[in-house]
Each structure stands twice: as C-alpha cells, then as structure tokens.
Design an enzyme around this catalytic site. Structure first.
Site, mmCIF file in Angstrom:
data_model
loop_
_atom_site.group_PDB
_atom_site.id
_atom_site.type_symbol
_atom_site.label_atom_id
_atom_site.label_comp_id
_atom_site.label_asym_id
_atom_site.label_seq_id
_atom_site.Cartn_x
_atom_site.Cartn_y
_atom_site.Cartn_z
ATOM 1 N N GLU A 121 0.855 -1.179 0.000
ATOM 2 C CA GLU A 121 0.000 0.000 0.000
ATOM 3 C C GLU A 121 0.896 1.235 0.000
ATOM 4 O OE1 GLU A 121 -2.789 0.417 3.236
ATOM 5 O OE2 GLU A 121 -3.765 2.091 2.255
ATOM 6 N N GLY A 261 2.896 2.598 10.699
ATOM 7 C CA GLY A 261 2.663 1.831 11.920
ATOM 8 C C GLY A 261 2.527 0.341 11.643
ATOM 9 N N ALA A 262 1.661 0.002 10.699
ATOM 10 C CA ALA A 262 1.408 -1.397 10.397
ATOM 11 C C ALA A 262 0.587 -1.480 9.117
ATOM 12 C CB ALA A 262 0.644 -2.062 11.548
ATOM 13 N N MET A 263 0.388 -2.713 8.653
ATOM 14 C CA MET A 263 -0.315 -2.892 7.381
ATOM 15 C C MET A 263 -1.217 -4.116 7.421
ATOM 16 S SD MET A 263 -0.855 -1.746 4.414
ATOM 17 C CE MET A 263 -2.132 -2.558 3.438
ATOM 18 N N GLU A 298 -5.594 -2.836 12.672
ATOM 19 C CA GLU A 298 -5.287 -3.690 11.519
ATOM 20 C C GLU A 298 -6.278 -4.851 11.436
ATOM 21 O OE1 GLU A 298 -3.406 -2.196 9.597
ATOM 22 O OE2 GLU A 298 -2.514 -0.843 11.067
ATOM 23 N N HIS A 301 -9.543 -3.749 9.948
ATOM 24 C CA HIS A 301 -9.467 -3.553 8.499
ATOM 25 C C HIS A 301 -9.950 -4.786 7.737
ATOM 26 C CE1 HIS A 301 -7.903 0.312 7.422
ATOM 27 N NE2 HIS A 301 -6.729 0.189 8.015
HETATM 28 N N1 ARG Z 1 -3.191 0.899 5.717
HETATM 29 C C1 ARG Z 1 -2.177 1.102 6.722
HETATM 30 C C2 ARG Z 1 -2.910 1.415 8.007
HETATM 31 O O1 ARG Z 1 -3.338 2.472 8.279
HETATM 32 C C3 ARG Z 1 -1.214 2.175 6.402
HETATM 33 C C4 ARG Z 1 -0.230 1.847 5.329
HETATM 34 C C5 ARG Z 1 0.186 3.030 4.590
HETATM 35 N N2 ARG Z 1 1.475 2.861 3.996
HETATM 36 C C6 ARG Z 1 1.989 3.718 3.117
HETATM 37 N N3 ARG Z 1 3.174 3.488 2.704
HETATM 38 N N4 ARG Z 1 1.357 4.752 2.694
HETATM 39 O O2 ARG Z 1 -3.195 0.581 8.759
HETATM 40 ZN ZN ZN Z 2 -5.492 1.773 8.579
#
Ligand code: ARG
Ligand code: ZN
Length: 878
Positions: A121, A261-263, A298, A301
């Site tokens: 992402e 933070g995390a994915m 996460e 999500h």
């Molecule tokens: N979807 C992730 C979250 O908020 C964030 C990842 C965004 N990473 C990036 N390189 N833009 O949990």
């Molecule tokens: Zn998120």
C-alpha cells in the site's frame, strides 16, 4: 500532472487470477507473475492496449498465451509496460527481477534485519511485478515462495498454506492460496528466520482460528500483550459489529524497518516492531495502549478495508477514517472512555487542525494528488474518524449499527466509494444526509460562534450558534455543514437541568442533541428553572473550533461540576490556553506576566481533590502543547510562546508545590506491573507532578533527587521515562549522568533507544541543538531506519525553540538530512518536511529563512515526487 478524481475510469482490463512465484535472493530475486486477464465488460473503451504499472523493475521475459513475446515488441517506460493488440481474454506471464537488498524506499519487496518482507500500500506492488496496480482490480492470489532453507526457514504469504517442501541447492518452497479476491495493495510475503508465538481463537460461530505472531528469536518473550490485544479485538468486533474473522489463520509479523505503523495485508499483517513488542521493563504504558490500538486497527481492516475496499485512492478515508473510528471505540471500551476521547481530541487539535489551516489542507475525500503516499494524513485518518463519529452521534448507536450491517451486506467483496458508505447509512436510517456529505468534500476547520440569551421572566434560554469555515487552498467559499452538537445545561448546584427543561431536541442520556445545519440557528429551551451554565460540545461531538464565549468563572465551574468528563478536561484545557496566550501578549508588550487567580484557584482545587480516574487528573494538569497554542497566533514567535508557557508552568509549580508533592507521594504504583486504569493513572499522575516539580530544582535539589530516585527505583519503563523526560528540561550533571546510564543499559535495544533519542530531541534545554547534531553520528542512529529518523529528526522538527532558532541552524540541520534521505526513502523524507509547511505563519526573519530552505530543497536535482509535492504546495501563492 496531478491525478484527479474526476478522471476516474473503470479499469479497461480485469485480472481474476494471479499465480506468483518468487525465487528469493538478496540481489536478483526473480518474480514470475502468471495472470488470467480479460477486457472489462463495463469499461468505457474496448479496444485499447494493455497498460500495466511497473517501477524499478527489470523485465526478463514475457509470454502471452504461452508464447514468448520479444521485448522489442512492447513498450517499457519508467512506470509502465504497454502491450498492443491483445486478445479479449488471455494468459500473461511476466518475469521480472528486483533487488530487495537495495530497496531503501521500503516499498515493494525489501529486506529488514535479514527478513524479506513487502509493503504494497498504496502503490508498492508495481515495484514487484507489472500489474493493474489499482484497488478496484480484485484478483485471487496464489503465491509460491522459493528461498534458501538456511536463511529463510519461515515462508509466509496471504491466505492458507497449501503445499511446502524441499528443493535442490538447499532451497525449499511454500505455496499459499488466498481464497478472497483482493486488490494488489493487500498482497504480502515474508521470508526469514523467525520464531512464532501461537494461540487460538474460537469465533462466535465456533470456527477455530490459529493466531500467530512472528518475531526474531530475541523478542520471543515480548509478544504476549499483542496476542491478548488481538483476541480482545476479535471478540469486540463480533460483539459490537457482528463481524467474524474469515480465514483459518491470522498472522502478524514484526519488522524493524517500516515506513508506517502497520499494514492490514489479508491474513498476514506486517507491523512496525514498535507496535508489537512489549514487556514492562522496556515498554511504557503508552506503548502498551498504542499496541492494543494498532493491533485492533489492523484487525478491524479485515472488514473495513479488505472485504470492502476502496474504488480508488481518493476514497482512502472510506477504510481509514472508519477503521480509526472503530479502533477508538474499541480502546474506549477496553480502557477509560474519557481518557481515550481526550487523547483523540488532543491529537486532532495539535496536528489535524494545523494541517487544515495550512497549505496542505485537503478534504477527507481529496480530489487530486501528485503522490498518494502524501495523503496518509491526519485529515484522512483522524478527521475521517470524526466524520464517522458524527454519523454515529446523529443516527444513534442502534441505527448506526443497522447502517453498518447494510453496508456490509451490500458491498461485501466490492471496491466502493465514500458515497456508497453514506448511502448505506442514509438508507438504513431513512434520512437525507446530503448536507452532511459536505464534510467529505470541504477542507478547513469550521469555527462556531456561540451566544446565549437568558430571559429571566419567561424562564427561556436561547443558544445561538453560527458556523463559518475559513477558506483553504482552492476552496475560497465554503458551504454550511450539518453537525451534531451534544450539550448540557448545568444548574447552580452543578447538576444537569436537561431532564427538567422543555425543548424539542432529542435526549441522549444526560445530553441534548442539537443539529446545526444552517449558517446560524437558534436553539430554544423553555421552563428552565434558573440561568444555566452551558456545557457545549460534550464529548467533542464535532471537529470544530469553538470561539471562547464563556467567562473564566464559568469555565472553572464546568471544570469542577460537569457530568461530562471530556468537557471537564476541556474546560481546564481552554482555561490554560487563555491564560498562556494572555501571558504571551504581556510578554510581547514587555509587561510583567502574571497568573490569573481564577485559573490558579481552579488548578489548586484539582490538585487538592483528585478524582478516582487519576489519568484524568493528570491530563487536566497538563498544559496545552505549543503545537496547539501556536494556532491561535497571527504571527508565531515560537521562542516567546515557549517562554510564556514555561512561565505559567513554573508559576504553577511554585504555587502548588506542596499539593503536587502530596499527589506524587500518595500515588505510588504497585511493585508488580499491571496495566489497569488505576495503575496507569498513578504512573501518569506522578510523571506530571515530576514534570512540574523538577522546574523548582534549582533551589530545591531534593526535587531533582526525587526524579533520580524514581529513575533508579522504578521497576517499569513508564517510571523511568517519566523521570527522564522531567529531567530533560533541566540541563546539568544529574541529567547527563542519568541519560548516560540509560544509554549504557539499553544501547542494544533499538525501540528503547528511540525513546532516548526522542527525549533529547524534544528538550527545551539550551544544549539541544548540539546534542542532536552529535546524535546524528551515534552508532545506534541510522537514516535507513524510519523509527530512528522519526525519533531524532521528526521530533526535533516539532521542537519549537530549537528548530526555529533565529540563526536558521535548526532549519539547516533538518533540510540537509531531508536532502540526504530523499533518494533513499522519499516517503519518509516527505514526512519530515511537515514543520516547514506552515512557514508563512512565523515571524518575518524565520519566514524568510524557511522560504529559502524550501526553494533550495525544491531545486535539488532528482527530487522525488513526494517531496516535490510538499514543497510546491507550501510555496504556492495564497
Ligand atoms: N493501511 C495502513 C494502516 O493504516 C497504512 C499503510 C500506509 N502505507 C503507506 N506506505 N502509505 O493501517
Ligand atoms: Zn489503517
């Protein structure tokens, strides 16, 4: 050149099925992508060439329906692969080569502490293979990983493990299949030498889910809290939203180098180690709570983001705003709801309001961007969450839940828009939310003006509320918004009058719900027994700035009596804000500063009558951050602002010393670590007391000793950091000794060293610049590790006294590192630009220095799109 929302077109091709094979090597990893492609029946155009995104790839081989195509016959640019004259349905096989070891951007496939991992992402997948790298193309993925057995005993990808075995040359393989169609940004792969911590969760319908957390062997014993948090989150989502997990396995991997933070990759979350690892010796209470929140985020999500995803990146808040709202709700349920709300609002005011007032202001659903990674912002995330919260308040929890159910039922498996989301809620509630949707398209923080009228004779009380949103770049004129105002009316005994008055507004517990839709509206309350004190915007029911309308006496009254705990805190906060700004005005006018007696008395009372929720008392004692205060200023002199705030803090310390000392001694935490509200409250209250008391250290050596004692005796990192951060304010031998001691003890724990860096970078002490400069060469510091960069350079950029030093040396220090970092990791470099963005708000000399720096950075050869976008928006004429 910008990407615009109005240019959105459905994809011309669809990919239903994708088989990926990775042969992992530090340099020269081979990726074979075999996909089934067909023309999209609902595309606008049915005869165009196939255009696939790809960046930083070496194209090795191409086959169409099993026939090799000469690379001469296709067009390859720096960002695209174009194949003309393709059939309507075909199989495409692409072989690319990538170098994980050299990937310092941490996007795509890279290596972090000897672990192969991915971050896709928003647009990282195109750095792995050529693909339709957009969120509205959903495919089923099968991933085969081949890697040296020795180096990479663990091989993970999304979904379920379907095959594994040995190969020649010391390689082995694993094959994973994800049954859920997903966009490419949710793809993940991990390979390396990791240990797993395993547990199990039985879903509400009785399915067994295996939970696994993968970490380096040395961190094996730091995963318990993350695992407990995960199970709590899974249960909570079942109970509150009726959402169950959908795969047999849920995996979390902690890596040391991570841009965010995390994915939430499907079934295989990747985490910044900071949000997984904890034990009481090395992690603070704040770390524990942050881990709980991010793990939940996460996990949530999986439904809000993965099962239902975004049509395009303009809809990012569809998943992020909603998921932040859900994780905030979760944390409020797990811990103190009032404390959670206060923390959320503090963050919003300090960072989102600031963003909304500057050149990077953008709506929750932006309509154009150069680089999407620059839009993972507090506006998308946190203002986005406030927008969902307002819907929750307007509809009420039951109707909101019905709306969510409808949303899941309608859109499961789809890539949708924010409009689709609001439509589901509007349909379930049978309400017209047209005006509410302005929140999605309009940037800027609305300001509310409140006036009260009290008619003694008719016992009628009228509140007039007017709204206005200031112009933001590209949006000179603003529409009125629809927003919920939760209010209370306090009687002279401090009790709520709401139940006794006559009015047409919906009652929500102790609160009344007023709906503001027009530019100005009157709200009328009859049969009001006495002139009430208004408790306005309870729980911060809308993300707005309320122009001060109450006397300090009234604010002090709310602070003492309101049944709404948030508003109690908020009254203390705005009182402190007013007092500091008043002192600043005096300082600038070269008059003597003095503390308002009303405020002093209110704080005195607070210190003498702490509530049971000690965290709340601690929060009420904390002065607003400089980052918040400066927003009220026409022209910012950060050094004067710091002095005024410091004066108030010093005064309070002096006048309340005895009370603070009593509070400190009365609230000793237990020797064994427990993460209960009571224990967390004790530790944070003591930290706040120390933070004041240490300012008296010059005259009273014993108060410095108190810090030193807590540092040495405290059994938890929370207590040690509490002592260190107080001491950081007072340069001297004791501070140096303790910081050195800490460094010696923790030099090999990167997450703890981050704290050590950050405390020094944030310090107002006179030697901060020199220290930061030296720390840049510290063996534990590295420009390649985002946590380090954020702790030292990111925090320094928020240090108003030293970053804004009149010589410009603070600007120079940061700018040089940004230029150094940009070629390595543009995403992170762009983040560091943040303190320069609001340059126009500062005093003239500072303005000029920052403008120069911005021009210089903008003129760098080979500047990234990420940094370029921030520079050009910052410098754009207003
Ligand atoms: N979807 C992730 C979250 O908020 C964030 C990842 C965004 N990473 C990036 N390189 N833009 O949990
Ligand atoms: Zn998120």
């Amino acid at each position: 050149q910008p990407i615009r929302l109005i240019d959105y077109r459905p994809p011309e091709f669809l990919i239903d099925e994708l088989l990926l094979t990775f042969r992992l090597k530090q340099r020269g990893t081979l990726v074979q992508a075999s996909s089934m492609i067909r023309r999209n029946p609902s595309a606008d155009r049915r005869n165009g060439p196939l255009r696939l995104c790809g960046e930083q790839l070496q194209l090795v081989e191409l086959r169409l329906d099993d026939r090799r195509i000469s690379l001469q016959d296709v067009c390859v640019t720096d960002w695209e692969l174009i194949i003309e004259n393709v059939p309507d349905v075909f199989k495409l096989q692409i072989t690319t080569r990538v170098d994980p070891e050299d990937n310092t951007a941490l996007s795509g496939l890279y290596r972090s502490s000897a672990i192969y991992c991915t971050q896709c992402e928003a647009e990282g997948f195109r750095r792995i293979t050529y693909f339709l790298d957009r969120p509205d193309v959903l495919a089923r993925y099968t991933t085969r990983i081949e890697a040296p057995q020795e180096e990479c005993p663990v091989l993970l990808a999304n979904g379920n493990l379907v095959a594994a075995g040995e190969m020649d040359d010391g390689f082995h393989f694993a094959e994973w299949q994800d049954p859920f169609p997903k966009p490419s940004y949710l793809f993940a792969l991990v390979a390396g030498d990791l240990v797993k911590i395993e547990d199990e969760f039985v879903t509400a319908s009785g399915r067994r889910v295996t939970l696994q957390i993968y970490v380096h062997e040395r961190n094996r014993n730091k995963c318990k809290h993350a695992m407990v948090s995960l199970k709590k989150a899974m249960r909570w989502d079942e109970q509150v939203y009726g959402r169950e997990y959908d795969l047999d396995q849920y995996m979390i991997v902690a890596v040391d180098d991570f841009n965010m933070g995390a994915m939430e990759n499907k079934g295989l979350n990747l985490f910044n180690a900071k949000y997984v690892l904890a034990d009481p010796r090395s992690a603070t209470d704040q770390d524990y709570l942050a881990i709980e929140g991010v793990i939940a985020h996460e996990y949530f999500h999986n439904w809000t983001g993965n099962r239902i995803t975004c049509r395009d990146w303009f809809q990012l808040s569809l998943k992020e705003g909603l998921t932040v709202f859900r994780d905030q709700q979760f944390s409020a349920d797990m811990n103190s709801a009032a404390v959670q709300r206060i923390e959320d609002v503090r963050l919003l005011r300090q960072f989102q309001f600031r963003e909304d007032a500057g050149p990077m202001a953008h709506p929750v659903r932006p309509d154009q961007y150069l680089e999407i990674n620059n839009f993972y912002t507090v506006t998308i995330y946190n203002k986005g969450a406030e927008v969902i919260r307002m819907l929750h308040t307007l509809l009420g929890p039951e109707t909101f839940r019905r709306g969510m159910d409808l949303y899941f039922q309608r859109h499961d498996g789809q890539a949708v828009t924010c409009d689709d989301f609001v439509a589901a809620l509007a349909d379930a509630a049978d309400r017209d939310l047209t005006r509410f949707k302005h929140w999605y398209v309009q940037a800027g923080t609305p300001r509310l003006t409140v006036t009260e009228q009290w008619d003694e004779r008719h016992c009628t009380y009228v509140v007039t509320v007017a709204q206005a949103t200031p112009a933001t770049p590209g949006q000179p004129d603003k529409l009125p918004l629809h927003l919920p105002l939760l209010v209370g009316l306090l009687g002279s005994d401090g009790g709520d009058l709401a139940a006794r008055v006559s009015c047409p507004y919906e009652r929500r517990g102790n609160d009344l719900l007023l709906e503001l839709k027009e530019v100005q509206q009157d709200f009328v309350f009859r049969e009001v027994p006495e002139k009430p004190v208004l408790s306005f915007l309870r729980g911060f029911s809308a993300p707005v700035i309320v122009n001060p309308f109450q006397s300090r006496e009234e604010a002090a009254f709310v602070m003492q009596h309101d049944s709404d705990l948030f508003n109690r805190w908020d009254a203390a906060f705005s009182l402190a804000e007013a007092v500091i700004l008043e002192c600043l005005a005096k300082l600038v006018a070269a008059e003597t500063m003095e503390l308002d007696p009303v405020y002093l008395e209110a704080i005195h009372y607070l210190v003498g009558h702490p509530t049971d929720d000690r965290s709340l008392t601690a929060l009420a004692l904390q002065l607003p951050a400089e980052n918040h205060l400066l927003q009220a200023l026409k022209q910012i002199d950060p050094v004067a602002l710091h002095e005024a705030r410091r004066f108030v803090k010093q005064e309070l310390a002096g006048r309340l010393a005895d009370g603070l000392l009593n509070l400190y001694h009365d609230n000793e935490p237990s020797a064994t670590y427990r993460l209960t509200g009571d224990q967390v409250g004790r530790r944070s209250l003591r930290a706040v007391c120390l933070d004041y008391l240490v300012l008296l250290g010059e005259e009273q050596q014993d108060l410095l000793e108190l810090c030193a004692h807590q540092y040495r005796q405290g059994g938890t990192m929370t207590e040690k950091i509490g002592a260190l951060s107080a001491l950081a304010q007072v340069p001297g031998a004791l501070r140096d000794e303790i910081f050195d001691h800490f460094e010696n003890q923790w030099r090999s724990d990167p997450l703890v060293m981050d704290k050590w860096f950050a405390l020094q970078a944030a310090s107002p002490a006179a030697d901060t610049y020199d220290r930061v400069k030296k720390l840049l060469d510290h063996p534990a510091f590295s420009l390649k590790n985002p946590n380090k960069v954020r702790s030292l350079l990111g925090v320094f950029g928020q240090n108003h006294v030293h970053f804004h030093h009149e010589s410009g040396r603070g600007y120079r220090l940061l700018a040089d590192r940004i230029c150094q970092l940009d070629p390595l990791n543009p995403q992170l470099a762009a983040r560091l630009m943040q303190p320069f963005v609001t340059w126009r708000r500062y005093t003239k000399d500072r303005r000029q220095l920052m403008e120069q720096i911005l021009q210089e950075i903008g003129g760098q050869a080979g500047i990234s799109r990420d940094v370029y976008e921030i520079v050009s928006k910052s410098l754009a004429p207003t």
